[in-house]
Design an enzyme around this catalytic site. Structure first.
Site, PDB file in Angstrom:
ATOM      1  N   ASP A  13       0.859  -1.174   0.000  1.00  0.00           N
ATOM      2  CA  ASP A  13       0.000   0.000   0.000  1.00  0.00           C
ATOM      3  C   ASP A  13       0.902   1.234   0.000  1.00  0.00           C
ATOM      4  O   ASP A  13       2.089   1.151   0.333  1.00  0.00           O
ATOM      5  CB  ASP A  13      -0.899  -0.035   1.248  1.00  0.00           C
ATOM      6  CG  ASP A  13      -1.928   1.077   1.239  1.00  0.00           C
ATOM      7  OD1 ASP A  13      -2.492   1.367   0.162  1.00  0.00           O
ATOM      8  OD2 ASP A  13      -2.177   1.668   2.306  1.00  0.00           O
ATOM      9  N   ASP A  15      -0.232   4.996   1.032  1.00  0.00           N
ATOM     10  CA  ASP A  15      -0.462   5.869   2.185  1.00  0.00           C
ATOM     11  C   ASP A  15      -0.412   5.075   3.484  1.00  0.00           C
ATOM     12  O   ASP A  15      -1.086   4.058   3.631  1.00  0.00           O
ATOM     13  CB  ASP A  15      -1.822   6.572   2.065  1.00  0.00           C
ATOM     14  CG  ASP A  15      -1.858   7.545   0.901  1.00  0.00           C
ATOM     15  OD1 ASP A  15      -1.022   8.456   0.878  1.00  0.00           O
ATOM     16  OD2 ASP A  15      -2.708   7.368   0.008  1.00  0.00           O
ATOM     17  N   ASP A 209      -1.208  -0.930   6.036  1.00  0.00           N
ATOM     18  CA  ASP A 209      -1.356  -0.345   7.367  1.00  0.00           C
ATOM     19  C   ASP A 209      -2.776  -0.496   7.897  1.00  0.00           C
ATOM     20  O   ASP A 209      -3.072  -0.034   8.993  1.00  0.00           O
ATOM     21  CB  ASP A 209      -0.992   1.142   7.339  1.00  0.00           C
ATOM     22  CG  ASP A 209      -2.013   1.978   6.565  1.00  0.00           C
ATOM     23  OD1 ASP A 209      -2.348   1.601   5.412  1.00  0.00           O
ATOM     24  OD2 ASP A 209      -2.487   2.987   7.112  1.00  0.00           O
TER      25      ASP A 209
END
Length: 259
Positions: A13, A15, A209
């Site tokens: 990922d 961000d 995250d």
């Protein structure tokens, strides 16, 4: 836990893993550099459909992260791939920005508000009541409802912003029709991404995250999963979920030596 094959390709990922509020997370530059030097297939993923892969390449490069255009995979690209497989050369009414409209143009779709095959909802900073009203009426008229991703809010320097999932809920409430979400946690996004780089899930890892999108999507696609604690999910929150990542690490810096 059963023994997995060595990792030959990486999906991560963007961000919360590589960058946070426009600033690289420590170790992200070393991770990307090591990936490129290794020659292993990799993708940087984002559920955000606003930007094209070329836009994101330029934005990341300004931050010191040199990710080639072909190594960026967005929910807009996953949506376009899905529609191209389902109904090649179709038509769509689109609420979104350049990342989504460009992806649909590139597969030969015609964007129209006259009896489209699909209403496609993506991310934009300027959701309009007029556009949402048109979408509702077209769906009521028979257009199929597609959305790029289910994220209900997005980040900004001022605080959370309503995102695709929240607007999709409004349209669903008005029409009674649920959209098909192409982005994470739909494993479709992961599988189409793996196909794009010629990788296989049993020898691939997903780094994220968020438990509810990144880890879930990787898990359902059959990949090894790594949760970093530099984004939205805290160590305490992990226990709330009925599934777990394969590994939990503090940040992307902890994974440089695993490549």
């Amino acid at each position: 836990m059963s023994e997995r094959k060595p990792i030959e390709s990486w999906l991560t990922d963007m961000d919360g893993v590589l960058i946070h509020e426009g600033v690289p997370i420590p170790g992200a530059d070393a991770f990307v550099k090591k990936l490129r030097e290794s020659g292993k297939p990799f993708l940087v993923l984002t559920n955000n459909s606003i930007y094209t892969a070329r836009d994101l390449h330029a934005r990341l490069r300004r931050m010191g992260l040199d990710v080639p255009v072909e190594n960026i995979w967005t929910s807009a690209l996953a949506t376009a791939k899905f529609l191209d497989d389902q109904r090649p050369g179709g038509t769509a009414y689109v609420i979104g920005e350049a990342g989504l409209t460009t992806a649909l143009h590139d597969i030969g779709y015609v964007l129209t508000d006259h009896e489209p095959d699909y209403v496609v909802l993506g991310e934009t900073r300027t959701y309009s009541f007029e556009a949402m009203t048109k979408a509702v009426r077209l769906i009521e008229g028979g257009a199929r409802f597609i959305a790029t991703n289910p994220d209900e809010t997005g980040p900004s320097t001022e605080g959370p912003l309503p995102a695709t999932g929240a607007v999709a809920a409004l349209i669903t409430k008005a029409t009674g029709k649920q959209p098909y979400f192409a982005g994470k946690p739909n494993p479709l996004m992961m599988r189409t991404g793996l196909n794009a780089i010629g990788a296989h899930s049993e020898t691939s890892a997903m780094i994220g995250d968020r438990m509810d999108t990144d880890v879930l999507a990787g898990l359902e696609a059959g990949m090894e999963t790594y949760l970093v604690l530099t984004g939205l999910t805290t160590r305490e929150e992990i226990e709330k979920y009925p599934f777990r990542p394969s590994r939990i690490v503090d940040s992307i810096a902890d994974l440089v030596d695993r490549i």
